[in-house]
Motif scaffolding. Structure first.
Motif, PDB file in Angstrom:
ATOM      1  N   GLU A  28       0.833  -1.203   0.000  1.00  0.00           N
ATOM      2  CA  GLU A  28       0.000   0.000   0.000  1.00  0.00           C
ATOM      3  C   GLU A  28       0.868   1.253   0.000  1.00  0.00           C
ATOM      4  OE1 GLU A  28      -3.748  -1.912   2.504  1.00  0.00           O
ATOM      5  OE2 GLU A  28      -2.229  -0.726   3.564  1.00  0.00           O
ATOM      6  N   GLU A  44      -7.654  -6.771  -5.990  1.00  0.00           N
ATOM      7  CA  GLU A  44      -8.869  -7.239  -5.318  1.00  0.00           C
ATOM      8  C   GLU A  44     -10.152  -6.804  -6.035  1.00  0.00           C
ATOM      9  OE1 GLU A  44     -10.771  -6.574  -0.850  1.00  0.00           O
ATOM     10  OE2 GLU A  44      -8.920  -5.566  -1.394  1.00  0.00           O
ATOM     11  N   TYR A  45     -10.159  -5.627  -6.672  1.00  0.00           N
ATOM     12  CA  TYR A  45     -11.393  -5.087  -7.241  1.00  0.00           C
ATOM     13  C   TYR A  45     -11.441  -5.100  -8.766  1.00  0.00           C
ATOM     14  CZ  TYR A  45     -11.792  -3.393  -2.464  1.00  0.00           C
ATOM     15  OH  TYR A  45     -11.854  -3.312  -1.093  1.00  0.00           O
ATOM     16  N   TYR A  54     -16.316   3.494  -3.330  1.00  0.00           N
ATOM     17  CA  TYR A  54     -14.885   3.244  -3.201  1.00  0.00           C
ATOM     18  C   TYR A  54     -14.227   4.459  -2.543  1.00  0.00           C
ATOM     19  CZ  TYR A  54     -15.462  -0.746  -6.303  1.00  0.00           C
ATOM     20  OH  TYR A  54     -15.847  -1.948  -6.843  1.00  0.00           O
ATOM     21  N   THR A  55     -13.441   4.182  -1.496  1.00  0.00           N
ATOM     22  CA  THR A  55     -12.761   5.236  -0.754  1.00  0.00           C
ATOM     23  C   THR A  55     -11.247   5.080  -0.880  1.00  0.00           C
ATOM     24  OG1 THR A  55     -12.756   3.940   1.287  1.00  0.00           O
ATOM     25  CG2 THR A  55     -14.640   5.420   0.932  1.00  0.00           C
ATOM     26  N   ARG A  57      -7.759   4.233   0.294  1.00  0.00           N
ATOM     27  CA  ARG A  57      -7.281   3.296   1.317  1.00  0.00           C
ATOM     28  C   ARG A  57      -6.420   4.014   2.365  1.00  0.00           C
ATOM     29  NH1 ARG A  57      -7.281  -2.465   1.324  1.00  0.00           N
ATOM     30  NH2 ARG A  57      -7.927  -2.383  -0.851  1.00  0.00           N
ATOM     31  N   ASP A  60      -9.584   7.266   3.632  1.00  0.00           N
ATOM     32  CA  ASP A  60     -11.029   7.013   3.632  1.00  0.00           C
ATOM     33  C   ASP A  60     -11.872   8.068   2.921  1.00  0.00           C
ATOM     34  OD1 ASP A  60     -10.878   4.528   4.978  1.00  0.00           O
ATOM     35  OD2 ASP A  60     -10.742   5.559   6.898  1.00  0.00           O
ATOM     36  N   SER A 133      -6.234  -1.369  -7.270  1.00  0.00           N
ATOM     37  CA  SER A 133      -7.098  -1.892  -6.199  1.00  0.00           C
ATOM     38  C   SER A 133      -6.524  -1.592  -4.830  1.00  0.00           C
ATOM     39  CB  SER A 133      -7.263  -3.418  -6.338  1.00  0.00           C
ATOM     40  OG  SER A 133      -8.111  -3.764  -7.376  1.00  0.00           O
ATOM     41  N   LYS A 137     -10.689   1.162  -1.197  1.00  0.00           N
ATOM     42  CA  LYS A 137     -11.450   0.187  -0.400  1.00  0.00           C
ATOM     43  C   LYS A 137     -12.901   0.304  -0.824  1.00  0.00           C
ATOM     44  CE  LYS A 137     -10.326   1.911   3.617  1.00  0.00           C
ATOM     45  NZ  LYS A 137     -10.183   2.187   5.041  1.00  0.00           N
ATOM     46  N   ALA A 139     -16.785   0.011   0.111  1.00  0.00           N
ATOM     47  CA  ALA A 139     -17.801  -0.048   1.163  1.00  0.00           C
ATOM     48  C   ALA A 139     -19.096  -0.472   0.471  1.00  0.00           C
ATOM     49  CB  ALA A 139     -17.971   1.334   1.818  1.00  0.00           C
TER      50      ALA A 139
END
Length: 142
Positions: A28, A44-45, A54-55, A57, A60, A133, A137, A139
């Motif tokens: 990250e 991941e996405y 999507y925020t 990482r 936020d 990705s 993150k 939500a």
């Protein structure tokens, strides 16, 4: 990593690099703070169809919604638009021997990916926000 936006105003969230390293994994940190890139088709996405928001990482901040995500088959999550307003900033990127447009979080300045235009995807904006990705993150919607 800059602590101010291109217009000279400070980012809303400013931390020392040691503080970022304390809250981010090495991968990250490399992508978000050193403008790295995750390998294609490993994120991941990349193929996620889940509805939600999507925020960033790192901080936020809300950046994208699943309503603008589309299948580009490029190996990274793709969106045709960030959220309305000032959720991202765009910077000229001349690294790797080419001219591109880098996408950064407008709240903390973290690297998210790049935006490309005119690729023929037929999206409403004719843009592809190619986002790592590891930079975002999801939500899920309730």
């Amino acid at each position: 990593m800059p602590t101010v936006k291109p217009d000279g105003t400070p980012f809303d969230i400013v931390k020392s690099e040691d503080d970022w390293k304390a809250v981010l994994s090495p991968t990250e940190y490399h992508v978000l703070r050193e403008a790295g890139t995750e390998r294609a088709f490993t994120g991941e996405y990349t193929d996620t169809k889940t509805a939600g928001t999507y925020t960033c990482r790192a901080c936020d901040a809300v950046l994208f919604t699943s309503d603008t995500k589309f299948d580009s088959h490029c190996g990274w999550p793709s969106f045709w638009s960030p959220l309305a307003g000032e959720s991202v900033i765009l910077l000229e990127d001349r690294t790797m021997g080419m001219k591109r447009v880098e996408v950064r979080c407008a709240s903390c300045g973290s690297h998210l990916g790049h935006v490309f235009e005119g690729e023929g995807y037929g999206t409403p904006t004719d843009q592809r926000y190619c986002i790592n990705s590891v930079s975002i993150k999801l939500a899920p919607a309730e």
